[in-house]
Design a protein around this motif. Structure first.
Motif, mmCIF file in Angstrom:
data_model
loop_
_atom_site.group_PDB
_atom_site.id
_atom_site.type_symbol
_atom_site.label_atom_id
_atom_site.label_comp_id
_atom_site.label_asym_id
_atom_site.label_seq_id
_atom_site.Cartn_x
_atom_site.Cartn_y
_atom_site.Cartn_z
ATOM 1 N N TYR A 20 -88.546 -1.203 -31.277
ATOM 2 C CA TYR A 20 -89.298 -0.051 -30.802
ATOM 3 C C TYR A 20 -88.588 0.717 -29.702
ATOM 4 N N TYR A 50 -90.290 5.970 -30.305
ATOM 5 C CA TYR A 50 -91.251 5.569 -31.328
ATOM 6 C C TYR A 50 -91.286 6.531 -32.512
ATOM 7 N N TYR A 105 -90.002 6.055 -36.491
ATOM 8 C CA TYR A 105 -90.912 6.116 -37.642
ATOM 9 C C TYR A 105 -90.489 7.203 -38.621
ATOM 10 N N ALA A 152 -95.957 -1.150 -39.117
ATOM 11 C CA ALA A 152 -96.021 -1.133 -37.649
ATOM 12 C C ALA A 152 -96.650 -2.431 -37.171
ATOM 13 N N THR A 203 -97.443 -3.142 -33.791
ATOM 14 C CA THR A 203 -98.074 -3.093 -32.475
ATOM 15 C C THR A 203 -98.998 -1.891 -32.347
ATOM 16 N N THR A 224 -97.944 1.802 -30.539
ATOM 17 C CA THR A 224 -97.283 2.957 -31.161
ATOM 18 C C THR A 224 -98.181 3.675 -32.161
ATOM 19 N N PHE A 230 -97.336 6.509 -35.062
ATOM 20 C CA PHE A 230 -97.417 6.001 -36.430
ATOM 21 C C PHE A 230 -98.312 6.894 -37.288
ATOM 22 N N SER A 278 -100.438 -0.859 -40.961
ATOM 23 C CA SER A 278 -100.646 -1.023 -39.532
ATOM 24 C C SER A 278 -101.180 -2.425 -39.289
#
Length: 86
Positions: free
Chosen positions: A10, A16, A20, A32, A34, A37, A41, A55
């Motif tokens: 990351y 971030y 992505y 993803a 976490t 972010t 995202f 996610s």
């Protein structure tokens, strides 16, 4: 069909969204790991509706190309690891 996998660190918050975007341009599935972010995202998922996003440990609603995996973090990591090994 071959499966290509790349893990992206990351970095800092300024990294971030570019990370992505780069992943969405090169891969069909972006995962993803976490909640930190999630805003970035979601923005990228909205811009790439033909890509698939997962996610982990965060709920994202309203985007048909995003699947949320909820539960204990270690269980989510197991699922992600299993996907990566396929």
């Amino acid at each position: 069909e071959d499966v290509n996998f790349k893990m992206i660190e990351y970095g800092t918050s300024s990294d971030y969204e570019p990370h992505y975007v780069a992943a969405a341009e090169d891969y069909d599935l972006i995962i993803a790991m976490t909640a930190a972010t999630v805003d970035y995202f979601v923005r990228v998922a909205e811009r790439y509706p033909d890509k698939h996003f997962i996610s982990c440990d965060n709920t994202v609603v309203g985007l048909p190309n995003v699947t949320s995996v909820m539960g204990n973090c270690n269980e989510g990591l197991f699922v992600i690891g299993a996907l990566a090994s396929m």
